[in-house]
Design an enzyme around this catalytic site. Structure first.
Site, mmCIF file in Angstrom:
data_model
loop_
_atom_site.group_PDB
_atom_site.id
_atom_site.type_symbol
_atom_site.label_atom_id
_atom_site.label_comp_id
_atom_site.label_asym_id
_atom_site.label_seq_id
_atom_site.Cartn_x
_atom_site.Cartn_y
_atom_site.Cartn_z
ATOM 1 N N MET A 20 29.245 2.380 10.631
ATOM 2 C CA MET A 20 28.956 2.070 12.031
ATOM 3 C C MET A 20 27.449 2.081 12.226
ATOM 4 O O MET A 20 26.812 3.137 12.202
ATOM 5 C CB MET A 20 29.653 3.072 12.958
ATOM 6 C CG MET A 20 31.156 2.883 13.007
ATOM 7 S SD MET A 20 32.000 4.093 14.060
ATOM 8 C CE MET A 20 31.979 5.520 12.972
ATOM 9 N N GLN A 80 27.333 -1.073 1.701
ATOM 10 C CA GLN A 80 27.803 -2.275 2.392
ATOM 11 C C GLN A 80 26.656 -3.268 2.596
ATOM 12 O O GLN A 80 25.566 -2.893 3.021
ATOM 13 C CB GLN A 80 28.424 -1.949 3.750
ATOM 14 C CG GLN A 80 29.073 -3.185 4.379
ATOM 15 C CD GLN A 80 29.672 -2.930 5.744
ATOM 16 O OE1 GLN A 80 28.942 -2.811 6.714
ATOM 17 N NE2 GLN A 80 31.000 -2.872 5.818
ATOM 18 N N CYS A 110 31.138 -7.285 11.697
ATOM 19 C CA CYS A 110 30.232 -6.780 12.729
ATOM 20 C C CYS A 110 30.236 -7.704 13.946
ATOM 21 O O CYS A 110 30.000 -8.908 13.823
ATOM 22 C CB CYS A 110 28.811 -6.659 12.183
ATOM 23 S SG CYS A 110 27.631 -6.070 13.430
ATOM 24 N N LYS A 151 35.269 -5.915 4.526
ATOM 25 C CA LYS A 151 35.809 -5.493 5.819
ATOM 26 C C LYS A 151 35.735 -6.680 6.768
ATOM 27 O O LYS A 151 34.730 -7.397 6.810
ATOM 28 C CB LYS A 151 35.018 -4.307 6.386
ATOM 29 C CG LYS A 151 35.590 -3.731 7.681
ATOM 30 C CD LYS A 151 34.944 -2.388 8.012
ATOM 31 C CE LYS A 151 35.684 -1.729 9.177
ATOM 32 N NZ LYS A 151 35.053 -1.955 10.478
ATOM 33 N N ASN A 211 42.278 -0.066 10.275
ATOM 34 C CA ASN A 211 41.173 0.449 11.074
ATOM 35 C C ASN A 211 41.310 -0.030 12.517
ATOM 36 O O ASN A 211 41.692 -1.163 12.763
ATOM 37 C CB ASN A 211 39.844 -0.023 10.467
ATOM 38 C CG ASN A 211 38.630 0.307 11.318
ATOM 39 O OD1 ASN A 211 37.868 -0.574 11.695
ATOM 40 N ND2 ASN A 211 38.431 1.567 11.627
ATOM 41 N N GLY A 212 40.991 0.868 13.459
ATOM 42 C CA GLY A 212 40.976 0.484 14.867
ATOM 43 C C GLY A 212 41.757 1.408 15.764
ATOM 44 O O GLY A 212 42.967 1.551 15.607
ATOM 45 N N ASP A 213 41.057 2.075 16.699
ATOM 46 C CA ASP A 213 41.687 2.921 17.721
ATOM 47 C C ASP A 213 42.439 4.118 17.158
ATOM 48 O O ASP A 213 43.523 4.457 17.645
ATOM 49 C CB ASP A 213 42.620 2.091 18.604
ATOM 50 C CG ASP A 213 41.878 1.388 19.734
ATOM 51 O OD1 ASP A 213 40.630 1.440 19.748
ATOM 52 O OD2 ASP A 213 42.538 0.776 20.591
ATOM 53 N N GLY A 235 36.689 5.319 12.629
ATOM 54 C CA GLY A 235 35.407 4.902 13.164
ATOM 55 C C GLY A 235 34.947 5.813 14.283
ATOM 56 O O GLY A 235 34.616 6.972 14.065
ATOM 57 N N ARG A 236 34.959 5.299 15.516
ATOM 58 C CA ARG A 236 34.465 6.087 16.649
ATOM 59 C C ARG A 236 35.217 7.398 16.810
ATOM 60 O O ARG A 236 34.634 8.418 17.211
ATOM 61 C CB ARG A 236 34.580 5.253 17.929
ATOM 62 C CG ARG A 236 33.629 4.067 17.988
ATOM 63 C CD ARG A 236 34.006 3.117 19.111
ATOM 64 N NE ARG A 236 35.345 2.565 18.904
ATOM 65 C CZ ARG A 236 36.171 2.185 19.876
ATOM 66 N NH1 ARG A 236 35.794 2.311 21.144
ATOM 67 N NH2 ARG A 236 37.350 1.676 19.601
#
Length: 333
Positions: A20, A80, A110, A151, A211-213, A235-236
């Site tokens: 990130m 990356q 991205c 990714k 990946n995601g949420d 991630g977040r």
């Protein structure tokens, strides 16, 4: 060990810390992997344009290269790359390997407008043929023992070419693919489309990471169940909830899951600030990173708002040190 969901023998689950930009730099990777639960992390992207980067540039963005491609806790770190010129990307990948990198990941996801404007990241999802060319070129020039992964998101404006892009990555020679379950246009708006990860997983012959949420243990169980993936990238959620990977590993290992409290988090915050000072003590970096992190954790921990308010206008590092130490004492009494 038996899977709690299926009662079948459990397959090994891999938890990966997401790349990130501007958020998970080497200091954050260091701290989060010390807290535990991660099998791998991925660096912020190294932008590839028209030059071949020197060793100092690689070590600036991925200092783990000098530590055997591992964080100080021993967690492997992947380099990356972001760009669209296959030849320049290959030349830089070879240099990264020459300096010690042992795995390369390609960024096709991205969503940042400035990155997309310069033909990097998610904009390439409009051109699966170019994606194939980039992956194939790098795979052909890298030593055979160096893994090459990628990714992606589900598309740029829509998902109409998601499967085509995923297949381009697999057919180009990548040995793994991480899918963030949104398009570029969707940004980070909920929901993430976990069912699309399963569609991609069923369409390619390489391992897929979901990946995601994923902000909680229940989210992890959900994305794993719906996507069918045994590898999940955080991630977040990893930044907002610093013990999330640790919780997941406790769950997967069949033991009790221990929720952290802000007393423990306050120790991590002070440790993080000291690590930031060690990296760059003479500029705004430590204070900016501390406030950025507290601003994100406010969503999960009410006490983070209190601490954020105390340091928000402070500009002196020693004063912040004292505030953090006092706050930690308060949390532990």
């Amino acid at each position: 060990m038996i899977d709690r969901q299926t009662n079948e023998p459990k397959q090994k689950t891999r938890i990966i810390l997401a790349p990130m930009q501007g958020l998970v730099d080497d200091v954050m990777r260091d701290l989060l992997t010390r807290i535990g639960g991660y099998d791998e992390c991925v660096s912020e992207f190294v932008r590839i344009t028209h030059t071949v980067h020197s060793r100092s540039i690689w070590l600036k963005y991925v200092p783990e290269i000098a530590n055997g491609n591992k964080t100080f806790s021993g967690t492997p770190c992947t380099v990356q790359l972001l760009g669209s010129d296959a030849d320049n990307m290959a030349a830089n990948a070879l240099e990264a390997v020459r300096f010690g990198a042992n795995k390369i990941d390609l960024n096709f996801g991205c969503p940042a407008p400035t990155v997309n404007k310069h033909k990097g990241g998610a904009i390439l999802l409009k051109e699966p043929e170019l994606i194939f060319h980039i992956v194939k070129t790098l795979r052909g020039r890298l030593p055979a023992h160096i893994p090459l992964t990628a990714k992606m998101r589900l598309g740029y404006e829509d998902k109409s070419r998601a499967l085509e892009c995923a297949c381009a990555i697999a057919e180009g020679g990548a040995c793994g693919l991480t899918v963030h379950a949104r398009t570029k246009a969707e940004g980070y708006e909920p929901p993430a489309h976990w069912e699309w990860i399963r569609k991609i997983r069923d369409s390619v012959n390489i391992p897929v990471t979901a990946n995601g949420d994923v902000f909680s243990l229940q989210d992890y169980i959900g994305i794993k169940t719906i996507s069918g993936c045994n590898s999940v990238m955080l991630g977040r959620g990893a930044v907002i909830r610093p013990d999330l990977a640790r919780q997941i590993k406790q769950y997967e290992n069949g033991g009790p899951v221990k929720d952290t409290d802000f007393a423990e988090v306050s120790k991590w915050i002070r440790q993080f600030f000291e690590l930031c000072l060690t990296k760059e003590a003479n500029n705004k970096y430590p204070l900016a990173r501390l406030k950025q992190w507290l601003g994100m954790m406010k969503k999960e921990f009410a006490a983070a708002q209190n601490l954020f308010d105390r340091v928000r206008t402070v500009k002196d590092a020693d004063e912040v040190r004292n505030i953090l130490a006092e706050f930690e004492r308060e949390m532990n009494t």
